[in-house]
Scaffold this active site. Structure first.
Site, PDB file in Angstrom:
ATOM      1  N   LYS A  60       0.850  -1.210   0.000  1.00 52.93           N
ATOM      2  CA  LYS A  60       0.000   0.000   0.000  1.00 52.93           C
ATOM      3  C   LYS A  60       0.873   1.243   0.000  1.00 52.93           C
ATOM      4  CE  LYS A  60      -3.826  -2.438   2.087  1.00 52.93           C
ATOM      5  NZ  LYS A  60      -4.567  -2.841   3.277  1.00 52.93           N
ATOM      6  N   GLN A  89      -4.538  -1.515   9.451  1.00 54.35           N
ATOM      7  CA  GLN A  89      -4.426  -2.864   8.870  1.00 54.35           C
ATOM      8  C   GLN A  89      -4.988  -3.901   9.848  1.00 54.35           C
ATOM      9  OE1 GLN A  89      -3.273  -3.564   5.675  1.00 54.35           O
ATOM     10  NE2 GLN A  89      -4.005  -5.621   6.137  1.00 54.35           N
ATOM     11  N   ASP A  99     -11.235   3.069   3.835  1.00 49.03           N
ATOM     12  CA  ASP A  99     -11.546   1.644   3.690  1.00 49.03           C
ATOM     13  C   ASP A  99     -13.059   1.408   3.616  1.00 49.03           C
ATOM     14  OD1 ASP A  99      -9.486  -0.157   3.360  1.00 49.03           O
ATOM     15  OD2 ASP A  99      -8.987  -0.264   5.498  1.00 49.03           O
TER      16      ASP A  99
END
Ligand code: NDP
Length: 280
Positions: free
Chosen positions: A52, A96, A119
């Site tokens: 990422k 994460q 997200d």
């Protein structure tokens, strides 16, 4: 033989567009910023986080890493999120998953400001998706929708069967297809006669996590198959949830694994971060 939907190529095209958008934003004095928070040493998470970060750098997004020890308390993580929520240089916050046991994941996801929830996991944004309001769309399902659009597939009136009902893939992708006027069936581990349900589908979206469980002969002739599954078989081989070769012999279009949905997920994260910076 089916058309192979090339996720890498579609992702590359979008990343080029994002690079240009970032140049435009920088000219206006806005540098899109993504904070990436990793707690602990999970090897797979470390790989995802570095992918990422690299992807951010490639398109010109500023990525701020926060690598915390596995012993980090929930209070410490919440304090960091509060700081990032208030930081004007940060337009997106990614924590994460999975988090270590001492930390309540739901509490952490709900602490992220919905304005920076790139997200799309915050219940506020999930709710907005449900009622069809503009929101940050979760990255993997969003990537699936972009792929269908790229191949010019019109979902209106089509029968879509989604196998898997997770909050991050199955449920949101089903909702997105419904909003595009498809007739949607969601299947899961208690679904009876799964093969027959899948046989009825114009579009099959597999998000299960069981290697090749969807057999080629379950696929209706001419159906579109989107395989979200990523399953490691043996040391190096990755396979999807769909028996690829046999399904490709019947489908009109199909995503490969790897090189299908995978590259789209990070791309849509970048997309959401740039959108967030534009909104500011
Ligand atoms: P989850 O484990 O959260 O959900 C799996 C779903 O599959 C559940 O709803 C479960 O049903 C259902 N299921 C399990 N076994 C069966 C079965 N035998 N028949 C029918 N349904 C079944 O997985 P995720 O949604 O997080 O991920 C799914 C797959 O997608 C994984 O392979 C994952 O690695 C991959 N993935 C890929 C991404 C990418 O970027 N390409 C991103 C995210 C995920 P029930 O609810 O009843 O338990």
């Amino acid at each position: 033989m089916a058309t192979i939907i090339d996720g890498k190529a579609i992702a590359a095209k979008i990343r080029n567009e994002l690079t240009a958008a970032v140049v435009g934003l920088k000219a206006r004095g806005v540098i899109p910023g993504l904070a990436v928070v990793l707690v602990g040493e999970d090897p797979a998470s470390k790989v995802y986080v570095s992918m990422k970060e690299k992807a951010c750098t490639d398109v010109g997004i500023f990525s701020a890493e926060h690598k915390l020890s596995v012993e980090t308390s929930e209070a410490e993580l919440l304090a960091l999120i509060a700081k990032l929520n208030a930081d004007p240089k940060i337009h997106g916050i990614l924590v994460q998953l999975p988090l270590p046991k001492q930390i309540n994941t739901e509490k952490v996801l709900e602490a992220i400001s919905p304005d920076k929830d790139v997200d799309g996991f915050h219940p506020y944004n999930v709710g907005r998706l449900m009622v069809g309001k503009p929101t940050f769309q979760p990255c993997t399902p969003y990537g699936v929708m972009v792929m269908l659009k790229e191949i010019g597939f019109d979902l209106a009136g089509k029968s879509v069967v989604v196998v898997g009902r997770s909050n991050i893939v199955g449920k949101p992708v089903a909702m997105m297809c419904l909003q595009q006027h498809a007739t949607v069936t969601i299947c899961h581990s208690r679904t009876k006669n799964l093969a027959d349900v899948v046989r009825s589908a114009d579009v099959v979206i597999a998000a299960v996590g069981v290697p090749e469980m969807i057999k080629g002969d379950w696929i209706k002739e001419g159906a579109v198959v989107i395989d979200v599954g990523v399953n490691r078989v043996g040391e190096k081989k990755l396979v999807g949830d769909v028996e690829f070769a046999a399904a490709a012999a019947r489908a009109s279009a199909i995503t490969p694994v790897p090189g299908g949905v995978g590259p789209m997920t990070i791309t849509m994260l970048l997309y959401n971060t740039v959108e967030s910076a534009k909104r500011r």
